[in-house]
Design a protein around this motif. Structure first.
Motif, PDB file in Angstrom:
ATOM      1  N   TYR A   1      55.677  54.185  -8.141  1.00 16.68           N
ATOM      2  CA  TYR A   1      54.536  53.395  -7.672  1.00 16.68           C
ATOM      3  C   TYR A   1      54.818  51.913  -7.889  1.00 16.68           C
ATOM      4  N   SER A   2      55.373  51.569  -9.038  1.00 20.72           N
ATOM      5  CA  SER A   2      55.717  50.177  -9.342  1.00 20.72           C
ATOM      6  C   SER A   2      56.762  49.657  -8.367  1.00 20.72           C
ATOM      7  N   GLN A   3      57.712  50.494  -8.031  1.00 22.40           N
ATOM      8  CA  GLN A   3      58.749  50.083  -7.094  1.00 22.40           C
ATOM      9  C   GLN A   3      58.159  49.851  -5.711  1.00 22.40           C
ATOM     10  N   ASN A   4      57.193  50.683  -5.301  1.00 23.25           N
ATOM     11  CA  ASN A   4      56.548  50.479  -3.998  1.00 23.25           C
ATOM     12  C   ASN A   4      55.791  49.153  -3.969  1.00 23.25           C
ATOM     13  N   ILE A   5      55.109  48.838  -5.076  1.00 26.47           N
ATOM     14  CA  ILE A   5      54.393  47.558  -5.145  1.00 26.47           C
ATOM     15  C   ILE A   5      55.383  46.409  -5.104  1.00 26.47           C
ATOM     16  N   ASP A   6      56.482  46.503  -5.846  1.00 24.00           N
ATOM     17  CA  ASP A   6      57.495  45.452  -5.844  1.00 24.00           C
ATOM     18  C   ASP A   6      58.121  45.295  -4.464  1.00 24.00           C
ATOM     19  N   ASP A   7      58.399  46.391  -3.782  1.00 24.41           N
ATOM     20  CA  ASP A   7      58.956  46.323  -2.429  1.00 24.41           C
ATOM     21  C   ASP A   7      57.973  45.649  -1.481  1.00 24.41           C
ATOM     22  N   HIS A   8      56.713  46.011  -1.594  1.00 22.24           N
ATOM     23  CA  HIS A   8      55.692  45.409  -0.736  1.00 22.24           C
ATOM     24  C   HIS A   8      55.572  43.905  -1.017  1.00 22.24           C
ATOM     25  N   THR A   9      55.574  43.522  -2.286  1.00 21.82           N
ATOM     26  CA  THR A   9      55.511  42.110  -2.659  1.00 21.82           C
ATOM     27  C   THR A   9      56.745  41.368  -2.159  1.00 21.82           C
ATOM     28  N   ASN A  10      57.901  41.988  -2.301  1.00 23.85           N
ATOM     29  CA  ASN A  10      59.140  41.369  -1.812  1.00 23.85           C
ATOM     30  C   ASN A  10      59.115  41.208  -0.299  1.00 23.85           C
ATOM     31  N   ASP A  11      58.609  42.211   0.416  1.00 22.52           N
ATOM     32  CA  ASP A  11      58.518  42.099   1.875  1.00 22.52           C
ATOM     33  C   ASP A  11      57.602  40.947   2.284  1.00 22.52           C
ATOM     34  N   LYS A  12      56.475  40.805   1.586  1.00 21.87           N
ATOM     35  CA  LYS A  12      55.573  39.688   1.883  1.00 21.87           C
ATOM     36  C   LYS A  12      56.263  38.357   1.616  1.00 21.87           C
ATOM     37  N   ALA A  13      56.958  38.278   0.493  1.00 22.60           N
ATOM     38  CA  ALA A  13      57.658  37.042   0.140  1.00 22.60           C
ATOM     39  C   ALA A  13      58.756  36.724   1.155  1.00 22.60           C
ATOM     40  N   ILE A  14      59.465  37.750   1.603  1.00 26.76           N
ATOM     41  CA  ILE A  14      60.526  37.534   2.599  1.00 26.76           C
ATOM     42  C   ILE A  14      59.930  37.061   3.908  1.00 26.76           C
ATOM     43  N   ASN A  15      58.820  37.672   4.345  1.00 31.97           N
ATOM     44  CA  ASN A  15      58.171  37.231   5.582  1.00 31.97           C
ATOM     45  C   ASN A  15      57.678  35.796   5.463  1.00 31.97           C
ATOM     46  N   ASN A  16      57.106  35.461   4.317  1.00 29.05           N
ATOM     47  CA  ASN A  16      56.648  34.098   4.090  1.00 29.05           C
ATOM     48  C   ASN A  16      57.821  33.120   4.121  1.00 29.05           C
ATOM     49  N   LEU A  17      58.914  33.505   3.508  1.00 26.65           N
ATOM     50  CA  LEU A  17      60.109  32.666   3.497  1.00 26.65           C
ATOM     51  C   LEU A  17      60.687  32.509   4.904  1.00 26.65           C
ATOM     52  N   GLU A  18      60.684  33.590   5.688  1.00 28.25           N
ATOM     53  CA  GLU A  18      61.167  33.505   7.071  1.00 28.25           C
ATOM     54  C   GLU A  18      60.315  32.534   7.879  1.00 28.25           C
TER      55      GLU A  18
ATOM     56  N   ARG B   1      58.640  29.961   6.720  1.00 28.16           N
ATOM     57  CA  ARG B   1      58.955  28.607   6.274  1.00 28.16           C
ATOM     58  C   ARG B   1      60.285  28.132   6.822  1.00 28.16           C
ATOM     59  N   VAL B   2      61.265  29.023   6.833  1.00 22.51           N
ATOM     60  CA  VAL B   2      62.586  28.653   7.348  1.00 22.51           C
ATOM     61  C   VAL B   2      62.508  28.332   8.835  1.00 22.51           C
ATOM     62  N   SER B   3      61.764  29.145   9.595  1.00 23.55           N
ATOM     63  CA  SER B   3      61.644  28.861  11.028  1.00 23.55           C
ATOM     64  C   SER B   3      60.897  27.555  11.266  1.00 23.55           C
ATOM     65  N   PHE B   4      59.885  27.264  10.430  1.00 22.83           N
ATOM     66  CA  PHE B   4      59.172  25.992  10.550  1.00 22.83           C
ATOM     67  C   PHE B   4      60.113  24.826  10.252  1.00 22.83           C
ATOM     68  N   LEU B   5      60.904  24.952   9.192  1.00 20.34           N
ATOM     69  CA  LEU B   5      61.842  23.886   8.850  1.00 20.34           C
ATOM     70  C   LEU B   5      62.908  23.709   9.924  1.00 20.34           C
ATOM     71  N   LYS B   6      63.342  24.814  10.523  1.00 21.19           N
ATOM     72  CA  LYS B   6      64.334  24.731  11.593  1.00 21.19           C
ATOM     73  C   LYS B   6      63.761  23.976  12.784  1.00 21.19           C
ATOM     74  N   LYS B   7      62.515  24.268  13.145  1.00 24.81           N
ATOM     75  CA  LYS B   7      61.857  23.562  14.246  1.00 24.81           C
ATOM     76  C   LYS B   7      61.692  22.090  13.905  1.00 24.81           C
ATOM     77  N   LEU B   8      61.288  21.814  12.668  1.00 27.91           N
ATOM     78  CA  LEU B   8      61.088  20.441  12.234  1.00 27.91           C
ATOM     79  C   LEU B   8      62.394  19.651  12.277  1.00 27.91           C
ATOM     80  N   THR B   9      63.486  20.239  11.794  1.00 27.32           N
ATOM     81  CA  THR B   9      64.767  19.535  11.831  1.00 27.32           C
ATOM     82  C   THR B   9      65.243  19.344  13.266  1.00 27.32           C
TER      83      THR B   9
END
Length: 133
Positions: A32-49, A51-59
């Motif tokens: 159960y803890s691993q599922n929560i960590d995976d879900h949190t990591n997926d959210k963080a990765i999507n958020n990071l993606e 931000r990266v796409s925004f920065l790419k557009k900005l540059t």
């Protein structure tokens, strides 16, 4: 002792799937803890993606602006070089005129410039007087 074993068995049956109840709280099982960590990591990765796409557009936008400013500065430099050439030619012609003309004509030319300056100065003062008065 059997009473204590029964108590632990009933507690284990009640909180099946949770570990370490007796060590200060309920902790989720490792899956159960691993599922929560995976879900949190997926959210963080999507958020990071995002931000990266925004920065790419900005540059990309910044790069476009820099390119347009470089083109504008190149044009201005070329125009300044052309103006400098025209001014040099004018100064050369002026020098030739000054060398050929007599000193009497030069004095007349200077006098015309001085009189013109004072006339323009007088008209500007009169104009300001009427505008403010």
């Amino acid at each position: 002792m059997s009473n204590r074993r029964d108590y632990r068995a009933s507690k284990a049956a009640l909180f099946d799937g949770f570990d370490n109840i007796e060590e200060g709280g309920i902790r989720a099982s490792s899956s159960y803890s691993q599922n929560i960590d995976d879900h949190t990591n997926d959210k963080a990765i999507n958020n990071l993606e995002d931000r990266v796409s925004f920065l790419k557009k900005l540059t990309g936008d910044i790069h476009g602006e820099v390119e347009s400013h470089n083109r504008m500065l190149d044009r201005m430099g070329n125009e300044m070089d052309a103006s400098r050439g025209i001014m040099a030619g004018t100064m050369d012609r002026f020098k030739i005129v000054l060398e050929k003309k007599s000193s009497q004509r030069m004095c007349k030319l200077v006098a015309y410039f001085v009189v013109s300056f004072f006339l323009i100065y007088y008209f500007i003062r009169v104009f300001r007087f009427f505008m403010n008065g």
